[in-house]
Design an enzyme around this catalytic site. Structure first.
Site, mmCIF file in Angstrom:
data_model
loop_
_atom_site.group_PDB
_atom_site.id
_atom_site.type_symbol
_atom_site.label_atom_id
_atom_site.label_comp_id
_atom_site.label_asym_id
_atom_site.label_seq_id
_atom_site.Cartn_x
_atom_site.Cartn_y
_atom_site.Cartn_z
ATOM 1 N N PRO A 128 -1.449 13.105 -11.339
ATOM 2 C CA PRO A 128 -2.553 12.153 -11.178
ATOM 3 C C PRO A 128 -2.546 11.023 -12.200
ATOM 4 C CG PRO A 128 -3.368 14.275 -11.963
ATOM 5 C CD PRO A 128 -1.944 14.476 -11.569
ATOM 6 N N ASP A 147 4.191 -1.319 11.038
ATOM 7 C CA ASP A 147 3.380 -0.368 10.290
ATOM 8 C C ASP A 147 2.425 -1.067 9.334
ATOM 9 O OD1 ASP A 147 4.491 1.851 11.430
ATOM 10 O OD2 ASP A 147 5.951 2.185 9.837
ATOM 11 N N GLU A 170 -2.528 22.977 -15.115
ATOM 12 C CA GLU A 170 -2.947 21.741 -15.776
ATOM 13 C C GLU A 170 -1.817 20.715 -15.844
ATOM 14 O OE1 GLU A 170 -6.048 20.868 -16.851
ATOM 15 O OE2 GLU A 170 -6.618 22.685 -15.777
ATOM 16 N N ARG A 218 11.166 8.581 6.760
ATOM 17 C CA ARG A 218 10.984 7.832 8.008
ATOM 18 C C ARG A 218 11.581 6.434 7.941
ATOM 19 N NH1 ARG A 218 6.716 4.423 8.558
ATOM 20 N NH2 ARG A 218 6.358 5.047 10.711
#
Length: 236
Positions: A87, A167, A114, A152
């Site tokens: 994160p 897209d 963690e 992809r």
């Protein structure tokens, strides 16, 4: 291309990759997948890969040495990307997916608890990415999402190369709404521009809708979008 994963749950990752477009890409030899479990690189009785962080902080960390050993066991070639999912990382976006798709191999390192002792990233990492400003229980789901975005883009994986160009985010804009049969459902009709048979008119409508949608929903993207001549007129 080969896509590797360092994860405590290899069956979770490899099982997901057997389905859909990603599974068919592997069957056709366009990509291969591999996974390494850090537990296979520790040799105590309980196969312990975590320990308490220095400093007296809460939680448990995955130790650096089994993660580094797992990455090296996968033997990523020169030029490969080793991506830590965390994160605290840079926000993953379409440009990042395009850059990774040009690498000979991508290895995703999936955190748990963690996180991972940061020395693992310093020793073998090339990128650190996050999907957004939220926290999950592990890095496997973000790694699978990123792998999907990368694979992809490989030649031959998606049946229609033209669909990739349409897209969302491919040109910095969100995609316009799309419709199929029936022409009307519960009083909601397909826009006339898409039914006229005039492909140029349909393309103008599509571009105008993409511009409006991006300006309304993602003004941050709109400010950075690569606008074309005439785009501002379409917004009038």
């Amino acid at each position: 291309m080969r896509v590797g994963f360092v994860t405590l749950f290899p069956e979770m990752v490899l099982g997901a990759l057997r389905h859909g477009v990603l599974g068919r890409a592997a069957e056709r030899g366009l990509v291969s997948y591999a996974a390494a479990d850090p537990r296979d690189f520790v040799y105590d009785r309980h196969r312990t890969v975590d320990d308490r962080p220095f400093g007296g902080f809460d939680g448990m960390l995955i130790k650096a040495d089994p993660v580094v050993a797992a990455v090296r066991w996968l033997r990523p070639p020169h030029g490969a990307a080793v991506v830590f999912t965390d994160p605290t990382g840079d926000r993953f976006d379409q440009r990042a997916a395009e850059e990774l798709s040009r690498r000979p191999e991508v290895v995703f390192v999936c955190g748990r608890y963690e996180g991972i002792d940061d020395r693992a990233r310093l020793l073998v990492g090339t990128h650190t990415f996050s999907l957004g400003d939220f926290v999950l229980t592990g890095g496997e789901i973000p790694a699978l999402a990123m792998a999907d975005a990368v694979v992809r883009l490989l030649p031959g994986v998606v049946g229609s190369e033209g669909s990739l160009r349409q897209d969302s985010h491919q040109d910095g804009l969100l995609s316009a709404p799309q419709y199929t049969r029936p022409r009307e459902i519960e009083g909601l009709a397909v826009p006339d521009e898409l039914l006229s048979g005039d492909h140029r008119a349909a393309k103008r409508w599509q571009r105008a809708q993409a511009l409006r949608l991006t300006r309304e929903r993602r003004p941050d993207l709109f400010c950075r979008a690569r606008l074309e001549k005439g785009d501002l007129d379409l917004l009038q």
